[in-house]
Scaffold this active site. Structure first.
Site, PDB file in Angstrom:
ATOM      1  N   ALA A  13       0.829  -1.201   0.000  1.00 11.25           N
ATOM      2  CA  ALA A  13       0.000   0.000   0.000  1.00 11.25           C
ATOM      3  C   ALA A  13       0.868   1.259   0.000  1.00 11.25           C
ATOM      4  CB  ALA A  13      -0.933  -0.005   1.208  1.00 11.25           C
ATOM      5  N   ARG A  23       4.110   9.540 -10.017  1.00 11.59           N
ATOM      6  CA  ARG A  23       3.741   9.569 -11.436  1.00 11.59           C
ATOM      7  C   ARG A  23       2.973  10.853 -11.769  1.00 11.59           C
ATOM      8  NH1 ARG A  23       1.620   4.250 -10.983  1.00 11.59           N
ATOM      9  NH2 ARG A  23       3.550   3.061 -10.995  1.00 11.59           N
ATOM     10  N   SER A  42       8.018  -3.246  -1.071  1.00 10.95           N
ATOM     11  CA  SER A  42       7.149  -3.796  -2.129  1.00 10.95           C
ATOM     12  C   SER A  42       7.337  -5.290  -2.321  1.00 10.95           C
ATOM     13  CB  SER A  42       7.450  -3.109  -3.469  1.00 10.95           C
ATOM     14  OG  SER A  42       7.386  -1.723  -3.335  1.00 10.95           O
ATOM     15  N   CYS A  46       2.444 -12.748   0.635  1.00  9.20           N
ATOM     16  CA  CYS A  46       1.620 -13.898   0.248  1.00  9.20           C
ATOM     17  C   CYS A  46       2.450 -14.959  -0.453  1.00  9.20           C
ATOM     18  CB  CYS A  46       0.508 -13.490  -0.704  1.00  9.20           C
ATOM     19  SG  CYS A  46       0.195 -11.738  -0.791  1.00  9.20           S
ATOM     20  N   ASP A 288      -3.287  -3.393   4.940  1.00  8.54           N
ATOM     21  CA  ASP A 288      -3.713  -4.273   6.030  1.00  8.54           C
ATOM     22  C   ASP A 288      -4.040  -3.533   7.326  1.00  8.54           C
ATOM     23  OD1 ASP A 288      -3.143  -6.196   4.181  1.00  8.54           O
ATOM     24  OD2 ASP A 288      -1.526  -7.145   5.302  1.00  8.54           O
ATOM     25  N   ASN A 310      -2.682  -3.184  -2.720  1.00 12.54           N
ATOM     26  CA  ASN A 310      -2.244  -2.556  -3.961  1.00 12.54           C
ATOM     27  C   ASN A 310      -3.285  -1.582  -4.497  1.00 12.54           C
ATOM     28  OD1 ASN A 310       0.419  -3.465  -5.364  1.00 12.54           O
ATOM     29  ND2 ASN A 310      -0.311  -5.230  -4.214  1.00 12.54           N
ATOM     30  N   TYR A 431     -18.158 -21.954 -22.184  1.00 11.93           N
ATOM     31  CA  TYR A 431     -18.342 -23.405 -22.198  1.00 11.93           C
ATOM     32  C   TYR A 431     -17.577 -24.046 -23.351  1.00 11.93           C
ATOM     33  CZ  TYR A 431     -20.103 -27.863 -23.640  1.00 11.93           C
ATOM     34  OH  TYR A 431     -20.154 -29.162 -24.057  1.00 11.93           O
ATOM     35  N   TRP A 439     -23.479 -27.182 -18.170  1.00 10.70           N
ATOM     36  CA  TRP A 439     -23.937 -26.285 -17.108  1.00 10.70           C
ATOM     37  C   TRP A 439     -22.746 -26.074 -16.175  1.00 10.70           C
ATOM     38  CZ3 TRP A 439     -28.648 -23.941 -17.075  1.00 10.70           C
ATOM     39  CH2 TRP A 439     -29.681 -24.513 -17.817  1.00 10.70           C
TER      40      TRP A 439
END
Lengths: 457, 457
Positions: A13, A23, A42, A46, A288, A310, A431, A439
């Site tokens: 974050a 930027r 950065s 995870c 977080d 992010n 499909y 289905w």
């Protein structure tokens, strides 16, 4: 004279916010100072289980952007520097250089709080013993890998059965460990309803992982060298050469609390839709350490997840940089895997729906990931929860093999768009025999949910 | 006295309609007669390429429900019986027993037309030669397999580069053939924009398939025994031991046309939302013989796809059986694969958007199916089309490896819900390193589309 932006926390974050702001505004318009406690920026926390498990071979692969890259964009990045106080009235933060121990104040025009989450570490006897590891930071990951590399015994106990817990179980299996998991709830993955968690437990047992629920850890026993030797619960004792803690995390908001900033019921910072801390024109928060709006229940939740961090960072950076962006909220999507078992959820569980005062129907179906006759068509269980009367989709949980996990995205979009299960039965999903039965399993669940809603008019 | 339902066509739409009607009304209330030209019912034509390629070993695996199963539910199923005339005024159909040649009339109270589609077979010299095969029916599939089993040469030419064409190319590669594909358009997969089709071509060439576009087949050359020996185009000649035709299909609506029923611009039957043939209270139609409403363009289209046929059948069966159901329309989702390349699309291509009078922006991004550091993270290209000014999503096309194809479902739901690309950037999609980068490729495309929409205000 240029404004100064101060960012506390240099992971997803914080650095996304800094990069996005840069930027939009160059150094002559906006000075950017980032304080980061660790040596890294950065990085993907995870990804740690996959590094420990060996799927990812290099720590640095988990680093999306290095300190040098950030600095080359005119971001004044101070590593190993911990912010110890936010002085809101004085618009300044006090930071300590962790190497030298010196402290100093830095003024800000705009402040971004991205302090992340802290793993829960209950004050148990032995919790700090050698061989007991959390997996929140890259340093944690390295420490665990060092332990695994130098430990003779092959008995690992994972405490906790959430995403980190199950992913670490897989990592330890991949490293040849005999893995035991002990956890508090009736079933692993308490982010799922217990009936779906039971499927995860059964599959994990099938992989040779021993799973013990309804267990309260009371002690981590140590040997004479002070190394962990067993996990003791209220009902049993599990020998352990290494212990991994995956008990969950809490927003790391001590600084914010001390500064009098608004916190929610889970201890996370409360923001408006532009990710601005409520009541504070020049302070933003994301990742977080914040609570987010759950679009299904209409209530705040705490969800520690890199993808949200992010997004928050991007939005904060846009707003800080003079642009405009908002974060509408989440629907609570999460996906994970244990070996070849994929586990996914979005929206509300039965328990959440009840807590929100919603009346609902819940249905469960079994189908396959591909046309039944196509090779490797794997069983998939889909649970769907829909509101009584209206038939509005409230939540979906999926457990299966390849192709199960990301199917939850169908429901995530449907939740965002407030579709009813009736509308979902007509969804024009992709499909072809290698991709889905004629289905799609999500449609099969929707059809059953429609019937259940009608029966419970 | 009970009503009689007559169904013309015993594949997906027809048999689903019959079965669903039977669920709602028993034989004392509703007699059901089904006429089917072939010897099979309820089979998956979409599975034929995988049977030919060997992934599916038994023909019968493609049969979802056998004639005996249908008959056991009090459905009077007449196989090898072709309906030759619909007498709308007299509420009766004339059918010919293909074995005996005898014809007779059967009256109906309710009629379902599910005559499917017919493959396009241009009247070229040699089109009926031995070794030239279509792959529309199970009999076609068996005939092709017989030819492959008894042909010495290993040179196959596939004519046409749509879904069937590319799937048959894969099947023939799997059977050890040297495969050449010739097709009319500039790129294979004309259901995609040419820039995305070019990615498919490049990947197919990488698999050793020779692909020749902008080619008009003028003749199928035969040898002295009358067997096909080459495919001749306006620019070259390709030696062939076997030729597979995958040129496309048209609604099989000769009966309907002769009966004066309303047909659309693609020759498909036109129905209302309950799948009732327009202007005819007691006639329904569904499956590959109808046109369907495209919810994105607001126009009728013809899409031959088993998943729609099954939905139509269910809806017709509910309505015929005294219930109520409607088919809102499609967004044009399709997914396919050639070996390990996945190809998917939904919504409008640039060409479709233009034809609908829409102004739009189109963006293309490259990303990966998993976190970049996770093993087997494969490149994925996502093209996104959004309406100018409003930013409404108009279409998505995806080409990539594992995990690419079904990602199109995210866009399919977003199209159904009329989301803008701005709204899509905030979608709460499943994230974990084995499943997605922290920004899902669809979100990356949405972010780029947002920028493009803003730049083209």
């Amino acid at each position: 004279m240029s404004d100064r932006l101060v960012v506390i926390g240099g992971d997803a974050a914080g650095m996304s916010a800094a990069s996005q702001a840069r930027r939009l505004k160059d150094a002559s318009e906006l000075a950017i100072v980032v304080f980061e406690r660790s040596r890294f920026t950065s990085y993907s926390a995870c990804g740690i289980p996959y590094w420990v498990g060996g799927d990812v071979t290099e720590r640095d692969a988990l680093i999306a952007r290095t300190p040098a890259e950030h600095r080359s964009r005119d971001i004044d990045l101070r590593l190993r520097t911990e912010v110890t106080e936010i002085d809101v009235a004085g618009s300044r933060v006090r930071a300590r250089d962790l190497e030298s121990g010196t402290e100093s104040w830095t003024g800000y025009d705009k402040l971004v709080i991205a302090t992340g989450a802290r793993p829960i570490r209950p004050p148990l006897p032995g919790i700090d013993a050698a061989g007991v590891h959390g997996v929140q930071t890259l340093d944690d990951g390295q420490a665990l890998i060092d332990t695994l590399d130098h430990t003779e015994g092959k008995r690992a106990v994972v405490v906790g059965a959430g995403y980190i817990g199950v992913e670490m179980a897989e990592a330890l299996i991949q490293r040849g460990y005999d893995v035991t998991m002990v956890h508090r709830g009736p079933q692993p993955m308490s982010t799922m309803d217990p009936d779906m968690g039971a499927l995860v437990r059964d599959a994990m047992c099938g992989m040779g992982i021993k799973v013990f629920g309804n267990a309260e850890v009371t002690e981590l026993r140590t040997d004479e060298q002070g190394r962990v030797s067993a996990v003791v619960t209220d009902s049993a004792e599990y020998p352990a050469d290494v212990v991994v803690l995956g008990i969950g995390v809490r927003p790391d908001t001590e600084l914010a609390r001390a500064a009098g900033l608004p916190l929610g019921e889970y201890g996370g910072l409360l923001t408006d839709l532009a990710m601005r801390v409520r009541g504070h024109e020049n302070i933003w928060a994301g990742g977080d350490c914040v609570e987010v709006l759950d679009l299904v229940s209409g209530r705040e939740r705490h969800i520690a997840l890199g993808t949200h961090a992010n997004k928050h960072g991007q939005i904060i950076g846009a707003n800080v940089g003079g642009g405009y962006a908002t974060f509408p909220g989440v629907v609570g999507t999460a996906v994970s895997k244990v070996c070849d078992l994929e586990v996914a959820r979005t929206g509300l569980r039965e328990k959440d729906a009840r807590a929100s005062g919603l009346q609902f129907v819940a249905v469960t179906i079994e189908s396959t990931s591909r046309a039944g006759y196509y090779p490797d068509a794997a069983t998939m269980t889909v649970k769907m929860i829909a509101e009584r009367h209206t038939g509005r989709l409230l939540g979906v949980q999926i457990v299966g093999r390849e192709g199960a996990g990301k199917r939850v995205d169908i429901a995530a979009v449907a939740l965002t768009a407030h579709l009813t299960v009736d509308q979902m039965t007509a969804l024009d999903l992709g499909y072809a025999p290698p991709f889905s039965p004629v289905w799609d399993p999500v449609l099969v669940a929707a059809r059953k949910a429609v019937t259940a809603v009608r029966e419970r008019r």
